[in-house]
Design a protein around this motif. Structure first.
Motif, PDB file in Angstrom:
ATOM      1  N   UNK A 290       0.555  -1.307   0.424  1.00  0.00           N
ATOM      2  CA  UNK A 290      -0.410  -0.022  -0.290  1.00  0.00           C
ATOM      3  C   UNK A 290       1.056   1.503  -0.073  1.00  0.00           C
ATOM      4  N   UNK A 291       2.258   1.088   0.659  1.00  0.00           N
ATOM      5  CA  UNK A 291       3.199   2.197   0.596  1.00  0.00           C
ATOM      6  C   UNK A 291       3.894   2.434  -1.074  1.00  0.00           C
ATOM      7  N   UNK A 292       3.803   1.366  -1.690  1.00  0.00           N
ATOM      8  CA  UNK A 292       4.416   1.462  -2.698  1.00  0.00           C
ATOM      9  C   UNK A 292       3.308   1.304  -4.206  1.00  0.00           C
ATOM     10  N   UNK A 293       1.987   0.883  -4.207  1.00  0.00           N
ATOM     11  CA  UNK A 293       1.426   0.541  -4.619  1.00  0.00           C
ATOM     12  C   UNK A 293       1.362   1.869  -6.741  1.00  0.00           C
ATOM     13  N   UNK A 294       1.317   2.339  -6.085  1.00  0.00           N
ATOM     14  CA  UNK A 294       0.981   3.527  -6.895  1.00  0.00           C
ATOM     15  C   UNK A 294       1.844   3.688  -7.755  1.00  0.00           C
ATOM     16  N   UNK A 295       3.467   3.970  -7.434  1.00  0.00           N
ATOM     17  CA  UNK A 295       5.051   3.990  -7.704  1.00  0.00           C
ATOM     18  C   UNK A 295       4.452   2.704  -8.950  1.00  0.00           C
ATOM     19  N   UNK A 296       4.415   1.698  -8.106  1.00  0.00           N
ATOM     20  CA  UNK A 296       4.636   0.518  -9.281  1.00  0.00           C
ATOM     21  C   UNK A 296       3.633   0.796 -10.183  1.00  0.00           C
ATOM     22  N   UNK A 297       2.600   0.993  -9.550  1.00  0.00           N
ATOM     23  CA  UNK A 297       1.134   1.453 -11.442  1.00  0.00           C
ATOM     24  C   UNK A 297       2.253   2.352 -11.798  1.00  0.00           C
ATOM     25  N   UNK A 298       2.505   3.547 -11.534  1.00  0.00           N
ATOM     26  CA  UNK A 298       2.757   4.313 -12.879  1.00  0.00           C
ATOM     27  C   UNK A 298       4.187   4.004 -13.260  1.00  0.00           C
ATOM     28  N   UNK A 299       5.542   3.395 -12.798  1.00  0.00           N
ATOM     29  CA  UNK A 299       6.247   2.376 -13.423  1.00  0.00           C
ATOM     30  C   UNK A 299       5.549   1.056 -14.991  1.00  0.00           C
ATOM     31  N   UNK A 300       4.884   0.340 -13.892  1.00  0.00           N
ATOM     32  CA  UNK A 300       4.756  -0.091 -14.908  1.00  0.00           C
ATOM     33  C   UNK A 300       4.173   0.413 -16.241  1.00  0.00           C
TER      34      UNK A 300
END
Length: 388
Positions: A103-113
């Motif tokens: 939950x701390x990183x999901x938005x960043x990981x989604x944008x990287x994807x």
């Protein structure tokens, strides 16, 4: 005395340690770290990131989940076209999206994807096909991307990140549309050979998508599931039947050619340069010529490759790509087979000379491709009734 606090994330349970992952990348793609590739520009930063960490291993102590995910993507994008891709598929498709700190990183990981959809992988794979009208490219890398993107989508839905989930879905649909347009255009162009190259790429890509949809146990009644599942197998009102036709063409002509190429993992000399990356089978004539002409390979190494071609053919007797590679390698070596056989075991040479492998290698490139064109013209898809 108090224990020293470790910086960065706890990597336990997420998979391979990043320093070991970099070693695996170097094993299969040493050319990445030797200055052969152009790593400049935003779309090639995934290559430069690996080079940076290889030079600065201590920096790996400070990474968080999103950065570890990013490194895994970079490693897989850099090696998906090599003979031994890095084994991080499950991490980037599922495991990391279910991590305790997600939950701390999901938005960043989604944008990287989402960003990774446009990474320039052209230097690290030879398994490519083009749409001449729009200069768009397709390779097996899109399958890797689709498999990560659908995992990201499922995680975003699970954690109620509705807006980002829709963004992810939109890019997935854009990739599917791109592949559909490539297949339509190649057929309209009457480009038989490139259509036959593109069909296995599309089938691979949608196969990867399907596998991860099942892996995440997506709801079969969900509208998005219905829109994107089994696109190379089942007619779908959202898409041109060319997708199912292409899937059937792959099964008929190419599926036995484009496997994991286990025999080609043995000659490690093939990992010396990105020039030696294997193309889409069976159209491996130019690749064989490149190998035969290369000054980076010794005569002993070229003989080792010939042995691997024969071994691969014996494993897949209806796969002709190795024969095409063999013919063109031999034609581009001074002294031809007479020079090469001095460095091959006697029994292998004797077996080869008596085999169908050797007999079929006498067929010219023009004859070989003309035969495939004629067969494609005659083929009628049993599901769509489409012909080329």
């Amino acid at each position: 005395m108090a224990k020293k606090k470790k910086s960065g994330m706890a990597l336990q349970g997420v998979g391979i340690a990043p320093n070991i992952l970099l070693q695996h990348v170097e094993n299969t793609a040493p050319f990445l770290f030797k200055g052969e590739l152009d790593t400049t520009g935003d779309k090639r930063q995934f290559l430069e990131k690996l080079r940076f960490y290889k030079k600065n291993l201590k920096q790996l102590n400070n990474i968080n989940l999103a950065e570890y995910f990013h490194i895994c993507l970079c490693a897989h994008w850099s090696t998906a076209g090599t003979f031994v891709p890095t084994d991080v598929d499950n991490q980037i498709r599922e495991t990391l999206w279910k991590h305790g700190h997600i939950m701390k990183h999901i938005e960043k990981m989604a944008q990287i994807t989402i960003d990774s959809w446009t990474w320039d992988y052209s230097q690290v794979t030879s398994r490519k096909s083009y749409n001449s009208q729009k200069d768009t490219v397709m390779s097996t890398h899109e399958g890797t991307w689709l498999s990560v993107a659908i995992g990201a989508y499922c995680a975003l839905v699970k954690y109620k990140k509705t807006e980002l989930a829709q963004d992810m879905a939109d890019v997935i649909l854009a990739e599917i549309k791109k592949e559909e347009e490539i297949m339509i255009q190649l057929r309209e162009d009457r480009d038989h050979i490139n259509f036959l190259r593109a069909a296995p790429l599309m089938a691979h890509n949608f196969g990867d998508l399907d596998r991860v949809m099942i892996q995440w146990q997506m709801d079969e009644n969900d509208a998005f599931f219905k829109r994107i599942f089994k696109l190379g197998h089942q007619l779908n009102e959202s898409y041109n039947p060319i997708l199912v036709y292409s899937g059937k063409v792959n099964k008929e002509f190419s599926s036995k050619e484009n496997h994991r190429h286990m025999s080609m993992r043995q000659p490690k000399c093939l990992r010396k340069s990105s020039q030696f990356l294997i193309p889409v089978g069976p159209f491996m004539d130019n690749w064989g010529a490149t190998l035969g002409q290369s000054d980076l390979l010794s005569i002993e190494e070229k003989a080792e490759i010939v042995g691997a071609f024969f071994e691969g053919y014996k494993r897949q007797e209806q796969a002709f790509g190795y024969i095409r590679g063999f013919r063109n390698l031999v034609e581009n070596v001074d002294g031809g087979m007479n020079a090469l056989e001095q460095f091959l075991p006697f029994d292998v040479v004797a077996q080869m000379k008596k085999s169908e492998f050797m007999a079929l290698s006498k067929i010219s490139t023009e004859e070989f491709e003309d035969d495939y064109k004629k067969k494609l013209e005659k083929f009628v898809c049993p599901v769509t009734n489409i012909s080329f």
